[in-house]
Design a protein around this motif. Structure first.
Motif, PDB file in Angstrom:
ATOM      1  N   PHE A  38       2.361  16.587 -51.398  1.00 47.28           N
ATOM      2  CA  PHE A  38       3.739  16.752 -51.862  1.00 47.28           C
ATOM      3  C   PHE A  38       4.560  15.494 -51.584  1.00 47.28           C
ATOM      4  O   PHE A  38       5.261  14.988 -52.465  1.00 47.28           O
ATOM      5  CB  PHE A  38       4.377  17.967 -51.181  1.00 47.28           C
ATOM      6  N   VAL A  39       4.457  14.972 -50.362  1.00 46.62           N
ATOM      7  CA  VAL A  39       5.240  13.783 -49.985  1.00 46.62           C
ATOM      8  C   VAL A  39       4.762  12.569 -50.773  1.00 46.62           C
ATOM      9  O   VAL A  39       5.564  11.764 -51.246  1.00 46.62           O
ATOM     10  CB  VAL A  39       5.173  13.546 -48.459  1.00 46.62           C
ATOM     11  N   ARG A  40       3.439  12.426 -50.920  1.00 43.61           N
ATOM     12  CA  ARG A  40       2.911  11.294 -51.689  1.00 43.61           C
ATOM     13  C   ARG A  40       3.424  11.320 -53.114  1.00 43.61           C
ATOM     14  O   ARG A  40       3.916  10.326 -53.638  1.00 43.61           O
ATOM     15  CB  ARG A  40       1.379  11.299 -51.695  1.00 43.61           C
ATOM     16  N   GLU A  41       3.355  12.493 -53.760  1.00 40.65           N
ATOM     17  CA  GLU A  41       3.814  12.606 -55.146  1.00 40.65           C
ATOM     18  C   GLU A  41       5.307  12.299 -55.264  1.00 40.65           C
ATOM     19  O   GLU A  41       5.736  11.584 -56.170  1.00 40.65           O
ATOM     20  CB  GLU A  41       3.522  13.999 -55.687  1.00 40.65           C
ATOM     21  N   ALA A  42       6.102  12.834 -54.332  1.00 41.68           N
ATOM     22  CA  ALA A  42       7.549  12.595 -54.373  1.00 41.68           C
ATOM     23  C   ALA A  42       7.872  11.121 -54.156  1.00 41.68           C
ATOM     24  O   ALA A  42       8.734  10.555 -54.847  1.00 41.68           O
ATOM     25  CB  ALA A  42       8.248  13.456 -53.320  1.00 41.68           C
ATOM     26  N   ALA A  43       7.163  10.476 -53.235  1.00 46.66           N
ATOM     27  CA  ALA A  43       7.417   9.059 -52.963  1.00 46.66           C
ATOM     28  C   ALA A  43       7.003   8.190 -54.147  1.00 46.66           C
ATOM     29  O   ALA A  43       7.731   7.262 -54.527  1.00 46.66           O
ATOM     30  CB  ALA A  43       6.669   8.627 -51.703  1.00 46.66           C
ATOM     31  N   VAL A  44       5.865   8.484 -54.741  1.00 46.67           N
ATOM     32  CA  VAL A  44       5.409   7.694 -55.895  1.00 46.67           C
ATOM     33  C   VAL A  44       6.364   7.890 -57.070  1.00 46.67           C
ATOM     34  O   VAL A  44       6.721   6.934 -57.763  1.00 46.67           O
ATOM     35  CB  VAL A  44       3.953   8.072 -56.268  1.00 46.67           C
ATOM     36  N   ARG A  45       6.819   9.120 -57.302  1.00 50.73           N
ATOM     37  CA  ARG A  45       7.761   9.384 -58.394  1.00 50.73           C
ATOM     38  C   ARG A  45       9.067   8.623 -58.170  1.00 50.73           C
ATOM     39  O   ARG A  45       9.603   8.014 -59.097  1.00 50.73           O
ATOM     40  CB  ARG A  45       8.037  10.885 -58.515  1.00 50.73           C
ATOM     41  N   ALA A  46       9.566   8.626 -56.941  1.00 49.94           N
ATOM     42  CA  ALA A  46      10.804   7.895 -56.635  1.00 49.94           C
ATOM     43  C   ALA A  46      10.604   6.393 -56.834  1.00 49.94           C
ATOM     44  O   ALA A  46      11.481   5.708 -57.375  1.00 49.94           O
ATOM     45  CB  ALA A  46      11.247   8.191 -55.201  1.00 49.94           C
ATOM     46  N   ALA A  47       9.452   5.875 -56.431  1.00 51.42           N
ATOM     47  CA  ALA A  47       9.168   4.452 -56.616  1.00 51.42           C
ATOM     48  C   ALA A  47       9.090   4.098 -58.097  1.00 51.42           C
ATOM     49  O   ALA A  47       9.615   3.059 -58.527  1.00 51.42           O
ATOM     50  CB  ALA A  47       7.862   4.084 -55.906  1.00 51.42           C
ATOM     51  N   GLU A  48       8.446   4.953 -58.885  1.00 49.86           N
ATOM     52  CA  GLU A  48       8.371   4.707 -60.332  1.00 49.86           C
ATOM     53  C   GLU A  48       9.758   4.683 -60.959  1.00 49.86           C
ATOM     54  O   GLU A  48      10.046   3.833 -61.803  1.00 49.86           O
ATOM     55  CB  GLU A  48       7.517   5.780 -61.006  1.00 49.86           C
ATOM     56  N   ASP A  49      10.628   5.616 -60.537  1.00 52.33           N
ATOM     57  CA  ASP A  49      11.996   5.649 -61.066  1.00 52.33           C
ATOM     58  C   ASP A  49      12.726   4.339 -60.776  1.00 52.33           C
ATOM     59  O   ASP A  49      13.386   3.781 -61.657  1.00 52.33           O
ATOM     60  CB  ASP A  49      12.785   6.819 -60.461  1.00 52.33           C
ATOM     61  N   VAL A  50      12.624   3.857 -59.548  1.00 52.26           N
ATOM     62  CA  VAL A  50      13.294   2.606 -59.177  1.00 52.26           C
ATOM     63  C   VAL A  50      12.742   1.444 -59.998  1.00 52.26           C
ATOM     64  O   VAL A  50      13.494   0.623 -60.534  1.00 52.26           O
ATOM     65  CB  VAL A  50      13.142   2.329 -57.667  1.00 52.26           C
ATOM     66  N   LEU A  51      11.423   1.386 -60.128  1.00 52.88           N
ATOM     67  CA  LEU A  51      10.817   0.290 -60.889  1.00 52.88           C
ATOM     68  C   LEU A  51      11.211   0.343 -62.357  1.00 52.88           C
ATOM     69  O   LEU A  51      11.475  -0.689 -62.974  1.00 52.88           O
ATOM     70  CB  LEU A  51       9.297   0.315 -60.736  1.00 52.88           C
ATOM     71  N   MET A  52      11.263   1.539 -62.930  1.00 51.99           N
ATOM     72  CA  MET A  52      11.639   1.663 -64.339  1.00 51.99           C
ATOM     73  C   MET A  52      13.103   1.259 -64.568  1.00 51.99           C
ATOM     74  O   MET A  52      13.451   0.768 -65.630  1.00 51.99           O
ATOM     75  CB  MET A  52      11.402   3.089 -64.836  1.00 51.99           C
ATOM     76  N   GLU A  53      13.948   1.456 -63.554  1.00 53.74           N
ATOM     77  CA  GLU A  53      15.352   1.066 -63.673  1.00 53.74           C
ATOM     78  C   GLU A  53      15.522  -0.449 -63.620  1.00 53.74           C
ATOM     79  O   GLU A  53      16.507  -0.980 -64.124  1.00 53.74           O
ATOM     80  CB  GLU A  53      16.175   1.671 -62.526  1.00 53.74           C
ATOM     81  N   THR A  54      14.595  -1.135 -62.989  1.00 59.08           N
ATOM     82  CA  THR A  54      14.776  -2.568 -62.757  1.00 59.08           C
ATOM     83  C   THR A  54      13.876  -3.455 -63.603  1.00 59.08           C
ATOM     84  O   THR A  54      14.087  -4.661 -63.643  1.00 59.08           O
ATOM     85  CB  THR A  54      14.536  -2.908 -61.271  1.00 59.08           C
TER      86      THR A  54
END
Length: 100
Positions: A38-54
């Motif tokens: 659960f934590v891995r998936e949430a962290a990877v999803r948050a990282a993808e969101d940040v990368l897609m924004e930048t």
């Protein structure tokens, strides 16, 4: 001589308040996942969101010209959107089917 291998997994450790762990465990249980998954998936999803924004959007000069032309031209109504905006919201008074 010891054999070296490329490690495919790397440990990650963090300290969290008990209340955070309880919330994470509850959510993981509701999803049928382990805390780690659960934590891995949430962290990877948050990282993808940040990368897609930048990340910059790259396109050819012709593609950019077409994009600017589409933005600069007159708007084209989408019939389904026009219909949607004419209807009353379910929580507003009136007939939700007609919008009146």
């Amino acid at each position: 001589m010891p054999r070296t291998s490329d490690r495919k997994e790397h440990p990650l450790s963090m300290r969290l308040p008990e209340a955070d762990i309880a919330m994470i465990d509850r959510a993981a249980t509701l999803r049928g996942r382990s805390r780690t998954d659960f934590v891995r998936e949430a962290a990877v999803r948050a990282a993808e969101d940040v990368l897609m924004e930048t990340l910059p959007i790259r396109m050819s000069a012709a593609g950019f010209e077409a994009f600017v032309a589409a933005l600069s031209g007159p708007p084209t109504p989408v019939p389904e959107m026009v219909d949607l905006f004419r209807r009353a919201a379910p929580w507003e008074p009136g007939d939700p089917k007609t919008g009146a």
